[in-house]
Design a protein around this motif. Structure first.
Motif, PDB file in Angstrom:
ATOM      1  N   THR A 131       0.856  -1.190   0.000  1.00 42.26           N
ATOM      2  CA  THR A 131       0.000   0.000   0.000  1.00 42.26           C
ATOM      3  C   THR A 131       0.884   1.230   0.000  1.00 42.26           C
ATOM      4  OG1 THR A 131      -1.711  -1.173   1.255  1.00 42.26           O
ATOM      5  CG2 THR A 131      -1.832   1.232   1.221  1.00 42.26           C
ATOM      6  N   LEU A 132       0.520   2.218  -0.804  1.00 41.42           N
ATOM      7  CA  LEU A 132       1.278   3.460  -0.911  1.00 41.42           C
ATOM      8  C   LEU A 132       0.370   4.638  -0.607  1.00 41.42           C
ATOM      9  CD1 LEU A 132       3.928   4.948  -1.802  1.00 41.42           C
ATOM     10  CD2 LEU A 132       2.903   5.075  -4.092  1.00 41.42           C
ATOM     11  N   ALA A 133       0.813   5.498   0.308  1.00 42.01           N
ATOM     12  CA  ALA A 133       0.121   6.755   0.592  1.00 42.01           C
ATOM     13  C   ALA A 133       1.044   7.899   0.205  1.00 42.01           C
ATOM     14  CB  ALA A 133      -0.244   6.854   2.070  1.00 42.01           C
ATOM     15  N   ILE A 134       0.516   8.835  -0.564  1.00 39.65           N
ATOM     16  CA  ILE A 134       1.303   9.976  -1.037  1.00 39.65           C
ATOM     17  C   ILE A 134       0.698  11.259  -0.469  1.00 39.65           C
ATOM     18  CG2 ILE A 134       2.109  11.252  -3.057  1.00 39.65           C
ATOM     19  CD1 ILE A 134       1.758   8.726  -4.707  1.00 39.65           C
ATOM     20  N   VAL A 135       1.560  12.109   0.068  1.00 40.76           N
ATOM     21  CA  VAL A 135       1.136  13.417   0.557  1.00 40.76           C
ATOM     22  C   VAL A 135       1.862  14.477  -0.258  1.00 40.76           C
ATOM     23  CG1 VAL A 135       1.190  15.013   2.501  1.00 40.76           C
ATOM     24  CG2 VAL A 135       0.628  12.612   2.887  1.00 40.76           C
ATOM     25  N   SER A 136       1.122  15.415  -0.827  1.00 38.94           N
ATOM     26  CA  SER A 136       1.723  16.444  -1.659  1.00 38.94           C
ATOM     27  C   SER A 136       0.953  17.745  -1.485  1.00 38.94           C
ATOM     28  CB  SER A 136       1.720  15.989  -3.125  1.00 38.94           C
ATOM     29  OG  SER A 136       2.494  16.858  -3.919  1.00 38.94           O
ATOM     30  N   ASP A 137       1.323  18.745  -2.262  1.00 43.02           N
ATOM     31  CA  ASP A 137       0.601  20.013  -2.271  1.00 43.02           C
ATOM     32  C   ASP A 137      -0.044  20.200  -3.634  1.00 43.02           C
ATOM     33  OD1 ASP A 137       2.451  21.944  -4.033  1.00 43.02           O
ATOM     34  OD2 ASP A 137       3.754  20.731  -2.758  1.00 43.02           O
ATOM     35  N   CYS A 138      -0.954  21.149  -3.727  1.00 41.83           N
ATOM     36  CA  CYS A 138      -1.606  21.418  -5.004  1.00 41.83           C
ATOM     37  C   CYS A 138      -2.175  22.827  -5.011  1.00 41.83           C
ATOM     38  CB  CYS A 138      -2.728  20.399  -5.267  1.00 41.83           C
ATOM     39  SG  CYS A 138      -4.182  20.589  -4.192  1.00 41.83           S
ATOM     40  N   ALA A 139      -2.506  23.285  -6.198  1.00 43.24           N
ATOM     41  CA  ALA A 139      -3.307  24.495  -6.375  1.00 43.24           C
ATOM     42  C   ALA A 139      -4.686  24.047  -6.827  1.00 43.24           C
ATOM     43  CB  ALA A 139      -2.682  25.414  -7.414  1.00 43.24           C
ATOM     44  N   ALA A 140      -5.708  24.468  -6.102  1.00 42.88           N
ATOM     45  CA  ALA A 140      -7.072  24.063  -6.434  1.00 42.88           C
ATOM     46  C   ALA A 140      -7.647  24.979  -7.510  1.00 42.88           C
ATOM     47  CB  ALA A 140      -7.950  24.093  -5.196  1.00 42.88           C
ATOM     48  N   LEU A 141      -8.582  24.432  -8.275  1.00 44.63           N
ATOM     49  CA  LEU A 141      -9.198  25.171  -9.381  1.00 44.63           C
ATOM     50  C   LEU A 141     -10.670  25.468  -9.134  1.00 44.63           C
ATOM     51  CD1 LEU A 141      -7.609  23.018 -12.238  1.00 44.63           C
ATOM     52  CD2 LEU A 141      -6.760  25.176 -11.310  1.00 44.63           C
ATOM     53  N   ARG A 142     -11.178  25.056  -7.998  1.00 40.99           N
ATOM     54  CA  ARG A 142     -12.596  25.254  -7.686  1.00 40.99           C
ATOM     55  C   ARG A 142     -12.765  26.466  -6.767  1.00 40.99           C
ATOM     56  NH1 ARG A 142     -16.569  21.609  -8.596  1.00 40.99           N
ATOM     57  NH2 ARG A 142     -15.993  19.672  -9.680  1.00 40.99           N
ATOM     58  N   PRO A 143     -13.538  27.460  -7.168  1.00 42.91           N
ATOM     59  CA  PRO A 143     -13.653  28.690  -6.376  1.00 42.91           C
ATOM     60  C   PRO A 143     -14.315  28.499  -5.024  1.00 42.91           C
ATOM     61  CG  PRO A 143     -15.205  28.700  -8.223  1.00 42.91           C
ATOM     62  CD  PRO A 143     -14.295  27.535  -8.440  1.00 42.91           C
ATOM     63  N   THR A 144     -15.054  27.411  -4.822  1.00 41.73           N
ATOM     64  CA  THR A 144     -15.724  27.188  -3.536  1.00 41.73           C
ATOM     65  C   THR A 144     -14.817  26.484  -2.527  1.00 41.73           C
ATOM     66  OG1 THR A 144     -16.687  25.134  -4.387  1.00 41.73           O
ATOM     67  CG2 THR A 144     -18.029  27.134  -4.549  1.00 41.73           C
ATOM     68  N   TRP A 145     -13.635  26.051  -2.958  1.00 38.72           N
ATOM     69  CA  TRP A 145     -12.690  25.452  -2.032  1.00 38.72           C
ATOM     70  C   TRP A 145     -11.817  26.546  -1.426  1.00 38.72           C
ATOM     71  CZ3 TRP A 145     -10.625  20.477  -4.939  1.00 38.72           C
ATOM     72  CH2 TRP A 145     -11.712  19.624  -5.190  1.00 38.72           C
ATOM     73  N   PRO A 202       1.433  27.723 -13.428  1.00 42.07           N
ATOM     74  CA  PRO A 202       0.675  27.878 -14.686  1.00 42.07           C
ATOM     75  C   PRO A 202       0.240  29.325 -14.927  1.00 42.07           C
ATOM     76  CG  PRO A 202      -0.112  25.987 -13.420  1.00 42.07           C
ATOM     77  CD  PRO A 202       0.805  26.749 -12.517  1.00 42.07           C
ATOM     78  N   THR A 203      -0.010  29.634 -16.186  1.00 43.58           N
ATOM     79  CA  THR A 203      -0.570  30.933 -16.556  1.00 43.58           C
ATOM     80  C   THR A 203      -2.084  30.911 -16.340  1.00 43.58           C
ATOM     81  OG1 THR A 203      -1.007  30.310 -18.853  1.00 43.58           O
ATOM     82  CG2 THR A 203       1.210  31.160 -18.336  1.00 43.58           C
ATOM     83  N   ARG A 204      -2.691  32.079 -16.464  1.00 43.72           N
ATOM     84  CA  ARG A 204      -4.154  32.148 -16.335  1.00 43.72           C
ATOM     85  C   ARG A 204      -4.836  31.282 -17.386  1.00 43.72           C
ATOM     86  NH1 ARG A 204      -5.652  37.888 -17.253  1.00 43.72           N
ATOM     87  NH2 ARG A 204      -3.726  37.881 -18.477  1.00 43.72           N
ATOM     88  N   ALA A 205      -4.314  31.347 -18.627  1.00 44.05           N
ATOM     89  CA  ALA A 205      -4.910  30.546 -19.704  1.00 44.05           C
ATOM     90  C   ALA A 205      -4.745  29.054 -19.430  1.00 44.05           C
ATOM     91  CB  ALA A 205      -4.273  30.915 -21.041  1.00 44.05           C
ATOM     92  N   GLU A 206      -3.608  28.671 -18.871  1.00 41.86           N
ATOM     93  CA  GLU A 206      -3.384  27.254 -18.559  1.00 41.86           C
ATOM     94  C   GLU A 206      -4.314  26.776 -17.451  1.00 41.86           C
ATOM     95  OE1 GLU A 206       1.306  26.961 -19.919  1.00 41.86           O
ATOM     96  OE2 GLU A 206       0.791  27.596 -17.876  1.00 41.86           O
ATOM     97  N   TYR A 207      -4.569  27.609 -16.461  1.00 41.07           N
ATOM     98  CA  TYR A 207      -5.543  27.238 -15.423  1.00 41.07           C
ATOM     99  C   TYR A 207      -6.935  27.056 -16.031  1.00 41.07           C
ATOM    100  CZ  TYR A 207      -2.502  27.935 -11.347  1.00 41.07           C
ATOM    101  OH  TYR A 207      -1.515  27.818 -10.403  1.00 41.07           O
ATOM    102  N   ARG A 208      -7.308  27.936 -16.961  1.00 42.37           N
ATOM    103  CA  ARG A 208      -8.614  27.784 -17.614  1.00 42.37           C
ATOM    104  C   ARG A 208      -8.665  26.465 -18.397  1.00 42.37           C
ATOM    105  NH1 ARG A 208      -7.719  33.419 -18.991  1.00 42.37           N
ATOM    106  NH2 ARG A 208      -8.991  34.748 -17.638  1.00 42.37           N
ATOM    107  N   MET A 209      -7.567  26.139 -19.092  1.00 40.64           N
ATOM    108  CA  MET A 209      -7.512  24.885 -19.836  1.00 40.64           C
ATOM    109  C   MET A 209      -7.679  23.699 -18.901  1.00 40.64           C
ATOM    110  SD  MET A 209      -4.233  23.165 -21.787  1.00 40.64           S
ATOM    111  CE  MET A 209      -3.481  22.818 -20.178  1.00 40.64           C
ATOM    112  N   LEU A 265      -7.712  31.218  -9.168  1.00 39.37           N
ATOM    113  CA  LEU A 265      -8.820  31.763  -9.950  1.00 39.37           C
ATOM    114  C   LEU A 265      -8.232  32.571 -11.103  1.00 39.37           C
ATOM    115  CD1 LEU A 265     -11.060  32.982  -6.983  1.00 39.37           C
ATOM    116  CD2 LEU A 265     -11.117  30.780  -8.177  1.00 39.37           C
ATOM    117  N   PRO A 266      -8.408  32.140 -12.354  1.00 41.68           N
ATOM    118  CA  PRO A 266      -7.729  32.788 -13.482  1.00 41.68           C
ATOM    119  C   PRO A 266      -7.979  34.286 -13.587  1.00 41.68           C
ATOM    120  CG  PRO A 266      -8.665  30.698 -14.169  1.00 41.68           C
ATOM    121  CD  PRO A 266      -9.166  30.942 -12.783  1.00 41.68           C
ATOM    122  N   ASP A 267      -9.168  34.732 -13.214  1.00 43.34           N
ATOM    123  CA  ASP A 267      -9.475  36.152 -13.347  1.00 43.34           C
ATOM    124  C   ASP A 267      -9.059  36.976 -12.134  1.00 43.34           C
ATOM    125  OD1 ASP A 267     -10.621  35.861 -15.900  1.00 43.34           O
ATOM    126  OD2 ASP A 267     -12.487  35.134 -14.993  1.00 43.34           O
ATOM    127  N   ALA A 268      -8.529  36.309 -11.115  1.00 45.20           N
ATOM    128  CA  ALA A 268      -8.041  37.021  -9.928  1.00 45.20           C
ATOM    129  C   ALA A 268      -6.808  36.293  -9.395  1.00 45.20           C
ATOM    130  CB  ALA A 268      -9.139  37.085  -8.859  1.00 45.20           C
TER     131      ALA A 268
END
Length: 279
Positions: free
Chosen positions: A112-126, A198-205, A243-246
Motif C-alpha cells: 500500500t502506498l500513501a502519497i502526501v503532496s501540495d496542489c493548487a485548487a481550481l474550484r472557487p468554492t474550495w 501555470p498561466t491564467r490561460a493554462e488554469y482555464r484549460m 482563480l484565473p481572473d483574480a
C-alpha cells in the motif's frame, strides 16, 4: 533500452533493498511518501531505523530540496516505511529516477502506498489550507515512467488504470475525516512538469479538461505503484485556490506554510488508515 539496461534497473532495486535490510529488519506493509521536511509524521512513528538517503545506493539523485531519509517503524498497527523526500521531474530527474523509491518500497514488502503532496485548487468554492483526496488524475508531464521495455517481474506491459486510487482506502479516509471534523475535498489532480506556476490561460484549460487541482507530483509514483498492483491513497494540501481572473502569485514560503499547518490533520488521517485492517 537494451536487456543490459533492464537488468541494471532490477539490480538498482536489489542493491537499495539490501542496503536497507542491513540497517533494519522491518518489513513495511504501508509506504508513505511524505514530501515535506518537517517532523510531524516522524514524531508519530515508533521508529526502528532512520537511514539517510545518501546511504542507500541509487535511491535518490541529488535534489537540493532538503535532507532526505527513509524511516522504518510502526504507525498504529502497521509496519511502515516513510520516505521523507521530494523528487520532481522539474529538477532534471528522469521519471525512472522519480519512481525508483516506490519500486524499492514495494520490494521491501509494502503493498500500500500513501502519497502526501501540495496542489493548487481550481474550484472557487474550495479554500487554501483544506485537504483534497485524489480521486483520479490527468498526466500532463509528457512522459510516463513505464516507457521502455517492461520489467515483467514487477507488473504487466499494459497495466490497467481504470481505478488508480483504491476505493476502500478513499472510503476509509473520508470516514476518518468526517469523524475528525476535517474538510476533505475529492477531486481530479492534473500533473504538470513545472517548475513555473501555470498561466491564467493554462488554469482555464485545466478546468475545462476536468481537473480540480494541479501540481507537479503524485502521478508518476501512482503509475509505478499501480504497475506493481499496490493499493494507492493520495492526499493533497491546497496551497492556493487559483482563480484565473483574480490570480495572485504563489510563493514557496506560502506552500511550505500550508503544508506545515495541515500536517496534524494529515497525520491523524494516516494514523486512522494505519489502524484499519489491511483488506
Amino acid at each position: 533500452m537494451s536487456d543490459a539496461a533492464v537488468h541494471a534497473r532490477r539490480a538498482a532495486i536489489d542493491e537499495a533493498v539490501a542496503a536497507v535490510r542491513d540497517r533494519s529488519g522491518v518489513k513495511p506493509e504501508l509506504a508513505v511518501l511524505w514530501q515535506t521536511h518537517t517532523s510531524a509524521l516522524v514524531d508519530a512513528l515508533t521508529l526502528d531505523a532512520s537511514i539517510e538517503a545518501g546511504d542507500i545506493p541509487g535511491l535518490l539523485p541529488g535534489d537540493g530540496g532538503g535532507p532526505a531519509r527513509l524511516l522504518l517503524g510502526t504507525l498504529g498497527k502497521r509496519h511502515v516505511a516513510v520516505l521523507h523526500a521530494r523528487l520532481r521531474r522539474y529538477a532534471g530527474h528522469t521519471l525512472q529516477q522519480v519512481v525508483l523509491p516506490v519500486r524499492v518500497l514495494h520490494a521491501l514488502g509494502a503493498d500500500t502506498l500513501a502519497i502526501v503532496s501540495d496542489c493548487a485548487a481550481l474550484r472557487p468554492t474550495w479554500a487554501a489550507g483544506e485537504l483534497m483526496l485524489v480521486d483520479d488524475h490527468i498526466n500532463l508531464l509528457g512522459d510516463n515512467p513505464l516507457v521502455g521495455p517492461n520489467l515483467d517481474e514487477l507488473g504487466p506491459r499494459f497495466p490497467d488504470m481504470s481505478v488508480a486510487y483504491d476505493a476502500q482506502l478513499r472510503l476509509q479516509a473520508e470516514r476518518s475525516a468526517l469523524a475528525q471534523q476535517t474538510i476533505l475535498r475529492r477531486g481530479v489532480y492534473a500533473a504538470l512538469e513545472g517548475p513555473n506556476r501555470p498561466t491564467r490561460a493554462e488554469y482555464r484549460m485545466l478546468r475545462a479538461m476536468g481537473a480540480d487541482a494541479t501540481g507537479t507530483g503524485v502521478v508518476p509514483e501512482v503509475i509505478a505503484a499501480r504497475h506493481m498492483s499496490m493499493r494507492v491513497l493520495a492526499l493533497a494540501v491546497i496551497a492556493q485556490v487559483a482563480l484565473p481572473d483574480a490570480l495572485e502569485p504563489l510563493s514557496e514560503r506560502q506552500v511550505e506554510a500550508a503544508m506545515q499547518a495541515a500536517e496534524p490533520r494529515l497525520v491523524s488521517l494516516l494514523q486512522a488508515i494505519a489502524a484499519q485492517p489491511n483488506s
